[in-house]
Scaffold this active site. Structure first.
Site, PDB file in Angstrom:
ATOM      1  CE1 TYR A 247      -3.852   2.272   0.503  1.00  0.00           C
ATOM      2  CE2 TYR A 247      -2.832   3.736   2.080  1.00  0.00           C
ATOM      3  CZ  TYR A 247      -3.775   3.606   1.020  1.00  0.00           C
ATOM      4  OH  TYR A 247      -4.893   4.217   1.502  1.00  0.00           O
ATOM      5  CB  CYS A 248       1.322   3.528  -2.745  1.00  0.00           C
ATOM      6  SG  CYS A 248       2.952   5.017  -2.385  1.00  0.00           S
ATOM      7  CB  THR A 249       0.952   6.550   2.578  1.00  0.00           C
ATOM      8  OG1 THR A 249       2.569   6.165   2.854  1.00  0.00           O
ATOM      9  CG2 THR A 249       0.756   4.897   3.386  1.00  0.00           C
TER      10      THR A 249
ATOM     11  N   GLY B 184      -1.775   6.756  -1.812  1.00  0.00           N
ATOM     12  CA  GLY B 184      -3.230   6.732  -1.244  1.00  0.00           C
ATOM     13  C   GLY B 184      -3.460   5.523  -2.350  1.00  0.00           C
TER      14      GLY B 184
END
Length: 90
Positions: free
Chosen positions: A22-24, A27
């Site tokens: 999951y790429c913060t 998003g």
């Protein structure tokens, strides 16, 4: 039934095929449908950082004419270069 190598992403609240992470920053979960776009994003960021480093390094002035005042003249450029290099590594 879920596709092979799929995983449930808690942040996105859905099952993502070929889930990587999951790429913060973006998003969104990185998986089968956007893995190539994620790599293009990373390449673009690397190019921008290298471009910024080249701009900062071109600002170093007075190395031949005034070597004794070089650090004072280029203190801001040196600081910016260090910040860009740290950003590139992190």
């Amino acid at each position: 039934d879920f596709p092979l190598r799929s995983r449930y992403c808690k942040q996105a609240d859905r099952v993502v095929p070929k889930f990587d992470h999951y790429c913060t920053l973006l998003g969104t979960p990185i998986g089968e449908r956007n893995h190539a776009l994620f790599w293009m994003y990373l390449v673009a960021q690397s190019i921008i950082i290298l471009w910024g480093i080249s701009i900062v390094s071109s600002g170093f002035i007075g190395t031949i004419l005034f070597p004794q005042r070089w650090a004072g003249n280029n203190a801001l450029a040196i600081t910016n270069m260090v910040i860009l290099v740290i950003e590139a590594i992190a």
